[in-house]
Design a protein around this motif. Structure first.
Motif, mmCIF file in Angstrom:
data_model
loop_
_atom_site.group_PDB
_atom_site.id
_atom_site.type_symbol
_atom_site.label_atom_id
_atom_site.label_comp_id
_atom_site.label_asym_id
_atom_site.label_seq_id
_atom_site.Cartn_x
_atom_site.Cartn_y
_atom_site.Cartn_z
ATOM 1 N N TYR A 1 4.206 -14.087 -27.019
ATOM 2 C CA TYR A 1 4.968 -12.847 -27.124
ATOM 3 C C TYR A 1 5.505 -12.706 -28.548
ATOM 4 O O TYR A 1 6.290 -13.539 -29.012
ATOM 5 N N ASP A 2 5.042 -11.663 -29.240
ATOM 6 C CA ASP A 2 5.396 -11.479 -30.651
ATOM 7 C C ASP A 2 5.681 -10.024 -30.994
ATOM 8 O O ASP A 2 5.566 -9.606 -32.146
ATOM 9 N N PHE B 1 13.699 -23.506 -29.254
ATOM 10 C CA PHE B 1 12.901 -23.516 -30.484
ATOM 11 C C PHE B 1 12.000 -24.748 -30.561
ATOM 12 O O PHE B 1 12.394 -25.859 -30.177
ATOM 13 N N VAL B 2 10.796 -24.518 -31.051
ATOM 14 C CA VAL B 2 9.833 -25.599 -31.265
ATOM 15 C C VAL B 2 10.203 -26.339 -32.546
ATOM 16 O O VAL B 2 10.469 -25.719 -33.576
ATOM 17 N N GLN B 3 10.220 -27.660 -32.485
ATOM 18 C CA GLN B 3 10.511 -28.455 -33.668
ATOM 19 C C GLN B 3 9.237 -28.662 -34.494
ATOM 20 O O GLN B 3 8.122 -28.597 -33.959
ATOM 21 N N ASP C 1 11.025 -16.109 -38.269
ATOM 22 C CA ASP C 1 12.363 -16.699 -38.304
ATOM 23 C C ASP C 1 12.536 -17.783 -37.246
ATOM 24 O O ASP C 1 13.507 -18.535 -37.269
ATOM 25 N N GLY C 2 11.595 -17.846 -36.327
ATOM 26 C CA GLY C 2 11.677 -18.858 -35.284
ATOM 27 C C GLY C 2 10.429 -18.864 -34.435
ATOM 28 O O GLY C 2 9.710 -17.867 -34.333
ATOM 29 N N TYR C 3 10.159 -20.008 -33.820
ATOM 30 C CA TYR C 3 8.984 -20.217 -32.975
ATOM 31 C C TYR C 3 9.471 -20.919 -31.730
ATOM 32 O O TYR C 3 10.014 -22.023 -31.797
ATOM 33 N N ILE D 1 10.838 -13.590 -34.148
ATOM 34 C CA ILE D 1 10.715 -14.822 -33.373
ATOM 35 C C ILE D 1 9.546 -14.688 -32.403
ATOM 36 O O ILE D 1 9.467 -13.731 -31.625
ATOM 37 N N ILE D 2 8.638 -15.629 -32.463
ATOM 38 C CA ILE D 2 7.436 -15.656 -31.622
ATOM 39 C C ILE D 2 7.644 -16.672 -30.508
ATOM 40 O O ILE D 2 8.091 -17.800 -30.758
#
Length: 263
Positions: free
Chosen positions: A107-108, A75-77, A20-22, A118-119
């Motif tokens: 961290y995951d 968040f990474v784009q 869901d997110g990075y 989210i990682i």
């Protein structure tokens, strides 16, 4: 049609669950003076910069983990790497840029973030005290503040750290301690030319090793280290009543504990 083209034609990304997110998070360390002393280096301590998450995010909506203290990050784009995102987020949230930055972990753990899967990529940065003084709260950060190691422990005990940042912070502390003793990264906290006691004071923020605490043993050691050299004809009295030799770092790769190992 090539093999790759055939494989891509039958590949269906909808078959797979994606995160869901990075994100990227950054542990920003500095060393601050706690007591100024005449003809001696100041007493110093290691400190970590945290942001207090604002009640509302940049869009004006309620912020997740509001009012808790957290590592700067975001968040990474799609158009950038996690490392590039770390540099961008650090500048957006704290107004700090052009610093030593290093990736040290991913961290995951399931459930680490209440927003979903989210990682996060963990980085640590080293910032001199004069540069970190330019920090300011931007974006969704309500406040930016430096915390000593003791203060961080108190935040952890009182559950005032957001997400799993307590775990990331503890890993970052171990990383910077190791790097200060096993690499030449101490130069990030020092002027270009420095005395043996200024280098010693930086190292003593993370260790009480007798080989570093002893003035005589330490000065003998640095005279034998290949990555340090005396600056010919340059002395200072900022750490001693008598003129003291100035040193500088020499660029080279170092592969073992450098201040306690034998060369």
């Amino acid at each position: 049609m090539s093999t790759n083209d055939q494989a891509l034609k039958q590949y269906d990304s909808n078959k797979y669950r994606t995160p869901d997110g990075y994100t990227s998070d950054i542990a920003v360390f500095t060393i601050v003076a706690t007591e100024q002393r005449a003809y001696k280096p100041p007493k110093m301590k290691l400190a970590l910069m945290l942001i207090q998450r604002a009640a509302l995010n940049a869009e004006g909506d309620p912020n997740i983990e509001a009012n808790k203290w957290a590592l700067p990050g975001g968040f990474v784009q799609e158009s950038e790497t996690a490392f590039e995102a770390a540099k961008r987020e650090l500048h957006e949230e704290t107004n700090i840029q052009d610093i030593h930055l290093k990736h040290f972990g991913v961290y995951d753990e399931p459930g680490r973030d209440p927003r979903g899967w989210i990682i996060s990529n963990a980085h640590y940065a080293i910032v001199s005290e004069n540069k970190i003084s330019m920090r300011k709260a931007n974006d969704d950060a309500a406040e930016v503040k430096l915390f000593s190691m003791d203060q961080l422990q108190k935040l952890s005990q009182e559950s005032k750290l957001a997400f799993d940042h307590d775990e990331i912070i503890q890993a970052a502390i171990q990383q910077i301690k190791a790097d200060l003793l096993q690499t030449t990264v101490a130069k990030e906290f020092l002027p270009n030319t420095f005395t043996f006691s200024e280098l010693q004071a930086v190292l003593l923020t993370v260790t009480d090793d007798p080989a570093i605490k002893s003035n005589q043993a330490f000065i003998r050691k640095i005279k034998s280290l290949p990555f340090l050299e005396a600056v010919p004809g340059q002395t200072t009295q900022r750490t001693s009543k008598t003129p003291t030799q100035l040193y500088t770092f020499v660029e080279m790769d170092v592969l073992k504990p450098i201040y306690t190992a034998k060369y």
